[in-house]
Write an enzyme that holds these catalytic residues in place. Structure first.
Site, PDB file in Angstrom:
ATOM      1  N   LYS A  42      30.403  12.362  30.702  1.00  0.00           N
ATOM      2  CA  LYS A  42      29.963  12.677  29.337  1.00  0.00           C
ATOM      3  C   LYS A  42      28.503  13.126  29.327  1.00  0.00           C
ATOM      4  CE  LYS A  42      29.044   7.744  28.572  1.00  0.00           C
ATOM      5  NZ  LYS A  42      29.599   6.505  27.997  1.00  0.00           N
ATOM      6  N   TYR A 262      -4.396  15.627  22.450  1.00  0.00           N
ATOM      7  CA  TYR A 262      -4.253  15.428  20.999  1.00  0.00           C
ATOM      8  C   TYR A 262      -4.677  14.023  20.602  1.00  0.00           C
ATOM      9  CZ  TYR A 262      -1.411  19.615  20.090  1.00  0.00           C
ATOM     10  OH  TYR A 262      -0.960  20.893  19.927  1.00  0.00           O
TER      11      TYR A 262
HETATM   12  C1  PLP Z   1      29.635   5.605  29.084  1.00  0.00           C
HETATM   13  C2  PLP Z   1      30.812   4.756  29.323  1.00  0.00           C
HETATM   14  C3  PLP Z   1      31.123   4.333  30.619  1.00  0.00           C
HETATM   15  C4  PLP Z   1      30.187   4.540  31.783  1.00  0.00           C
HETATM   16  O1  PLP Z   1      29.149   3.589  31.686  1.00  0.00           O
HETATM   17  P1  PLP Z   1      27.972   3.488  32.763  1.00  0.00           P
HETATM   18  O2  PLP Z   1      27.188   2.322  32.304  1.00  0.00           O
HETATM   19  O3  PLP Z   1      27.206   4.759  32.678  1.00  0.00           O
HETATM   20  O4  PLP Z   1      28.607   3.296  34.090  1.00  0.00           O
HETATM   21  C5  PLP Z   1      32.314   3.647  30.811  1.00  0.00           C
HETATM   22  N1  PLP Z   1      33.136   3.382  29.765  1.00  0.00           N
HETATM   23  C6  PLP Z   1      32.849   3.749  28.500  1.00  0.00           C
HETATM   24  C7  PLP Z   1      33.784   3.411  27.401  1.00  0.00           C
HETATM   25  C8  PLP Z   1      31.672   4.442  28.239  1.00  0.00           C
HETATM   26  O5  PLP Z   1      31.381   4.778  26.977  1.00  0.00           O
END
Ligand code: PLP
Length: 377
Positions: A42, A262
């Site tokens: 993702k 800044y």
């Molecule tokens: C993002 C996510 C993962 C992966 O989690 P990590 O901590 O990056 O390993 C697994 N399961 C779900 C439902 C997620 O949303």
């Protein structure tokens, strides 16, 4: 597309080490023997590039992929051979069933309306379209409530529908001693008992790395694949995947008592040499890495030496103190922002955030390069 699409090669440079990504997947796959090892891709594969990362993970052996949105899942589908199985963690968006069917995507169904709509699609096509069921075991994020399990059971039994997988997600897996892990595991086990024979999945990276009891039939690592720290307070065993460099634009000498940047929040305590580097908060170098008279900020590496950020981080530039350097670097020379000497978690700790946010903020104006066993593209 943003201007970065015509990368001239003069700006910052993000290098993604696909060989390291593959090694990380294979290392996690070894730890999870007995369970299938998925790959969470993702958010543009945690900023590394969803197409390139998914292909590398497939080459490493991954066949189960998790995107958050349908767009991400469609991108994975287009990138990979037919035997890739692709889940959409956000579930079924209203009206999106035909897209999922056409692209062979599996929604992770997390509510009764989602389940209802998916089963309607199954009826309409007279086909048991595969999907996962997500149960909320204590996070109050996505997922069926536990007391909905019997309704879910009844709805699918009526159609003789068998889900592909049931899953849940741990809220505190990064803290292995947190008692919530035990509570969620127990609740998930009670849900599993109501879906006998259905494969189960609970563990993210941290859950995978901290306990075999979390593995079940499928593990879903994300952050650890990309070299990030999954478990708090432990040495991170994963290989770094991302290197970010940015060029020096200008070097200048400044006097004691002059202010920098800044807001004039930092005053020089000594005669100093400063390098102005072409990267700023618009490139994912958080403004919270700014330095002031009250509080130190982030750092970068110039010619193998750490150089602290001085003053505020601007949109397009940072100012770093290179007084300690014996030689004077030249404009165009690259500075390490993330890489062998500065991990995403080092930077996250200073910025008061997590490695996940550092990685997923890597969508700035730099050119992207992919290396795999020594070859660059
Ligand atoms: C993002 C996510 C993962 C992966 O989690 P990590 O901590 O990056 O390993 C697994 N399961 C779900 C439902 C997620 O949303």
């Amino acid at each position: 597309m943003p201007v970065a699409a015509v990368a001239t090669g003069y700006g910052g440079r993000l290098t993604v080490d696909l060989a390291a990504l593959k090694r990380n997947w294979q290392a996690l796959d070894k730890v999870s023997t007995g369970a299938l090892t998925g790959a969470v891709v993702k958010a543009d594969a945690y900023g590394t590039g969803i197409v390139q990362a998914s292909r590398a993970l497939y080459q490493a052996g991954a066949r189960f992929f998790f995107g958050a949105t349908p767009d991400e899942a469609v991108a994975v589908r287009a990138a990979l051979p037919e035997d890739a199985h692709i889940f959409v963690l956000d579930g079924l968006f209203p009206g999106a069933a035909p897209l999922y069917v056409g692209e062979r995507l599996m929604p992770v169904l997390s509510s009764l309306p989602m389940l209802e709509e998916w089963l309607q699609a199954c009826i309409a096509r007279n086909e048991a379209l595969p999907a996962a069921l997500h149960f909320d075991t204590g996070m109050n994020r996505l997922g069926f409530r536990l007391n909905e399990a019997s309704i879910v059971r009844r709805m699918i039994d009526q159609l003789g529908y068998a889900p592909q997988m049931i899953m849940s997600h741990l809220a505190c897996a990064d803290q292995p001693n947190h008692e919530k892990n035990r509570t969620q595991l127990a609740l998930f086990t009670s849900v599993m008992a109501q879906f006998p024979g259905v494969p189960a999945s609970l563990a993210n990276s941290a859950g995978l790395m901290t306990g075999r009891e979390n593995h079940f039939q499928m593990v879903r690592p994300g952050i650890a694949l990309y070299g990030g720290r999954a478990v708090t307070g432990r040495r991170n065993p994963m290989s770094p995947v991302v290197t970010l460099e940015a060029p020096i634009l200008q070097v200048k000498d400044a006097k004691t008592g002059e202010s920098v940047g800044y807001g004039a929040t930092q005053t020089l305590a000594r005669d100093s040499r400063l390098a102005i580097v072409a990267l700023g908060y618009a490139d994912g170098f958080f403004r919270s890495l700014s330095s002031s008279n009250q509080r130190g900020g982030g750092r970068v590496v110039v010619r193998d030496k750490y150089a602290p950020v001085t003053g505020r981080v601007s949109m397009d530039t940072i100012i770093v103190d290179i007084t300690e350097l014996e030689e004077v670097p030249v404009p165009g020379e690259m500075v390490e922002i993330l890489g062998a000497n500065i991990s995403v978690d080092d930077q996250a700790d200073v910025a008061n955030t997590i490695g996940y946010e550092v990685l997923t903020s890597l969508k700035g104006r730099y050119s992207r390069h992919y290396v795999d066993s020594g070859t660059t593209t």
